[in-house]
Design a protein around this motif. Sequence first.
Motif, PDB file in Angstrom:
ATOM      1  N   ASP A  50       0.800  -1.223   0.000  1.00  0.00           N
ATOM      2  CA  ASP A  50       0.000   0.000   0.000  1.00  0.00           C
ATOM      3  C   ASP A  50       0.834   1.275   0.000  1.00  0.00           C
ATOM      4  OD1 ASP A  50       0.984  -0.158   2.584  1.00  0.00           O
ATOM      5  OD2 ASP A  50      -0.919   0.300   3.554  1.00  0.00           O
ATOM      6  N   GLU A  51       2.068   1.190  -0.478  1.00  0.00           N
ATOM      7  CA  GLU A  51       2.906   2.389  -0.581  1.00  0.00           C
ATOM      8  C   GLU A  51       2.692   3.047  -1.939  1.00  0.00           C
ATOM      9  OE1 GLU A  51       4.841   4.066   1.465  1.00  0.00           O
ATOM     10  OE2 GLU A  51       4.588   2.719   3.179  1.00  0.00           O
ATOM     11  N   ALA A  52       2.650   4.371  -1.952  1.00  0.00           N
ATOM     12  CA  ALA A  52       2.389   5.118  -3.187  1.00  0.00           C
ATOM     13  C   ALA A  52       3.591   5.153  -4.125  1.00  0.00           C
ATOM     14  CB  ALA A  52       1.968   6.546  -2.843  1.00  0.00           C
ATOM     15  N   TYR A  53       4.794   5.039  -3.564  1.00  0.00           N
ATOM     16  CA  TYR A  53       6.014   5.137  -4.368  1.00  0.00           C
ATOM     17  C   TYR A  53       6.707   3.781  -4.454  1.00  0.00           C
ATOM     18  CZ  TYR A  53       5.294  10.099  -3.521  1.00  0.00           C
ATOM     19  OH  TYR A  53       4.752  11.358  -3.446  1.00  0.00           O
ATOM     20  N   PRO A  54       7.406   3.518  -5.546  1.00  0.00           N
ATOM     21  CA  PRO A  54       8.177   2.274  -5.633  1.00  0.00           C
ATOM     22  C   PRO A  54       9.203   2.199  -4.497  1.00  0.00           C
ATOM     23  CG  PRO A  54       8.026   3.318  -7.788  1.00  0.00           C
ATOM     24  CD  PRO A  54       7.481   4.299  -6.785  1.00  0.00           C
ATOM     25  N   ALA A  55       9.468   0.999  -4.035  1.00  0.00           N
ATOM     26  CA  ALA A  55      10.360   0.796  -2.887  1.00  0.00           C
ATOM     27  C   ALA A  55      11.754   1.363  -3.115  1.00  0.00           C
ATOM     28  CB  ALA A  55      10.438  -0.685  -2.552  1.00  0.00           C
ATOM     29  N   MET A  56      12.215   1.374  -4.347  1.00  0.00           N
ATOM     30  CA  MET A  56      13.581   1.851  -4.606  1.00  0.00           C
ATOM     31  C   MET A  56      13.779   3.315  -4.211  1.00  0.00           C
ATOM     32  SD  MET A  56      13.602   1.944  -8.729  1.00  0.00           S
ATOM     33  CE  MET A  56      13.801   3.526  -9.470  1.00  0.00           C
ATOM     34  N   TYR A  57      12.693   4.090  -4.098  1.00  0.00           N
ATOM     35  CA  TYR A  57      12.806   5.489  -3.681  1.00  0.00           C
ATOM     36  C   TYR A  57      12.926   5.651  -2.170  1.00  0.00           C
ATOM     37  CZ  TYR A  57      11.363   6.582  -8.452  1.00  0.00           C
ATOM     38  OH  TYR A  57      11.284   6.662  -9.818  1.00  0.00           O
ATOM     39  N   GLN A  58      12.550   4.636  -1.418  1.00  0.00           N
ATOM     40  CA  GLN A  58      12.547   4.667   0.051  1.00  0.00           C
ATOM     41  C   GLN A  58      11.747   5.849   0.598  1.00  0.00           C
ATOM     42  OE1 GLN A  58      16.975   4.030   0.614  1.00  0.00           O
ATOM     43  NE2 GLN A  58      16.172   2.553   2.082  1.00  0.00           N
ATOM     44  N   ASN A  59      10.726   6.252  -0.118  1.00  0.00           N
ATOM     45  CA  ASN A  59       9.848   7.341   0.302  1.00  0.00           C
ATOM     46  C   ASN A  59       8.622   6.727   0.972  1.00  0.00           C
ATOM     47  OD1 ASN A  59       8.539   9.747   0.641  1.00  0.00           O
ATOM     48  ND2 ASN A  59       8.115  10.081  -1.531  1.00  0.00           N
ATOM     49  N   TYR A  60       8.860   6.108   2.117  1.00  0.00           N
ATOM     50  CA  TYR A  60       7.808   5.354   2.791  1.00  0.00           C
ATOM     51  C   TYR A  60       6.835   6.284   3.504  1.00  0.00           C
ATOM     52  CZ  TYR A  60      11.312   1.725   2.009  1.00  0.00           C
ATOM     53  OH  TYR A  60      12.234   0.880   1.451  1.00  0.00           O
ATOM     54  N   GLN A  61       5.559   6.042   3.308  1.00  0.00           N
ATOM     55  CA  GLN A  61       4.513   6.872   3.893  1.00  0.00           C
ATOM     56  C   GLN A  61       3.891   6.246   5.136  1.00  0.00           C
ATOM     57  OE1 GLN A  61       3.938   9.985   2.269  1.00  0.00           O
ATOM     58  NE2 GLN A  61       5.818   9.198   1.338  1.00  0.00           N
ATOM     59  N   ASN A  62       3.959   4.933   5.243  1.00  0.00           N
ATOM     60  CA  ASN A  62       3.224   4.227   6.297  1.00  0.00           C
ATOM     61  C   ASN A  62       4.148   3.736   7.412  1.00  0.00           C
ATOM     62  OD1 ASN A  62       0.674   4.365   4.891  1.00  0.00           O
ATOM     63  ND2 ASN A  62       1.555   2.868   3.478  1.00  0.00           N
ATOM     64  N   ASP A  63       3.644   3.807   8.638  1.00  0.00           N
ATOM     65  CA  ASP A  63       4.439   3.388   9.789  1.00  0.00           C
ATOM     66  C   ASP A  63       4.838   1.917   9.709  1.00  0.00           C
ATOM     67  OD1 ASP A  63       4.412   5.920  10.880  1.00  0.00           O
ATOM     68  OD2 ASP A  63       2.689   5.519  12.194  1.00  0.00           O
ATOM     69  N   HIS A  64       3.936   1.059   9.187  1.00  0.00           N
ATOM     70  CA  HIS A  64       4.295  -0.359   9.122  1.00  0.00           C
ATOM     71  C   HIS A  64       5.470  -0.574   8.169  1.00  0.00           C
ATOM     72  CE1 HIS A  64       0.807   0.141   6.298  1.00  0.00           C
ATOM     73  NE2 HIS A  64       1.646  -0.442   5.453  1.00  0.00           N
ATOM     74  N   THR A  65       5.544   0.200   7.107  1.00  0.00           N
ATOM     75  CA  THR A  65       6.663   0.087   6.170  1.00  0.00           C
ATOM     76  C   THR A  65       7.943   0.608   6.813  1.00  0.00           C
ATOM     77  OG1 THR A  65       5.101   0.529   4.380  1.00  0.00           O
ATOM     78  CG2 THR A  65       7.436   0.587   3.826  1.00  0.00           C
ATOM     79  N   LYS A  66       7.852   1.714   7.501  1.00  0.00           N
ATOM     80  CA  LYS A  66       9.028   2.275   8.167  1.00  0.00           C
ATOM     81  C   LYS A  66       9.576   1.307   9.215  1.00  0.00           C
ATOM     82  CE  LYS A  66       7.422   6.976   7.394  1.00  0.00           C
ATOM     83  NZ  LYS A  66       6.806   8.169   7.984  1.00  0.00           N
TER      84      LYS A  66
END
Length: 193
Positions: A50-66
């Motif tokens: 559910d991240e808006a940006y591809p993982a390679m950018y590391q622009n994580y929006q969600n706490d679970h991803t961080k």
Amino acid sequence: MTKIAIVTGASRPGSVNKSVAEWVLAQVAGRSDAEFELVDVADFNLPLLDEAYPAMYQNYQNDHTKSWSAKISEFDGFIFVAHEYNHSAGPVLLNALSYLNAEFNNKAAGFVSYGSMGGVRAVEHLRGVLSELQVAHVRNQVMFSLFTDFENFSKFQPTEQSAGTLAPMVDQLIIWTRAMEAVRAEQLAVTSV
């Protein structure tokens, strides 16, 4: 000290995946050549990507991803505990891998798999995914059969023959993990010029 995560590959209630991962952790507990930690994917509550940006950018929006990113970044190598599901790796593990990119780059991985055919096809697919994530994966693999290594297909009781394949895989993984530490250092030197 080299740090290796033993990563679960399922979150389904009643899954035997965590018991296999716990067995792996118990088997490597006495080793002095690396530190091992069980990382249960279920603890991170990762919904379908559910991240808006591809993982390679590391622009994580969600706490679970961080949180997932921070945990994976702690390790130099991985042991993925994978079950075969529809002739591939389980969807929970594939989803978890899809959340990140750089956190896995230039690290090493080994596999402990299980299924009706030992989880071979799951690992074949994981090797392709991990190659894209720039993870060096060792040849040696641990494979458990649902027919011989599980009582009533539910209680993990590995045969001596199957259990004996773990140490050679971990030995190879530690060597590769240390080699990849040098690769990461070289990559850092190149990118900071």
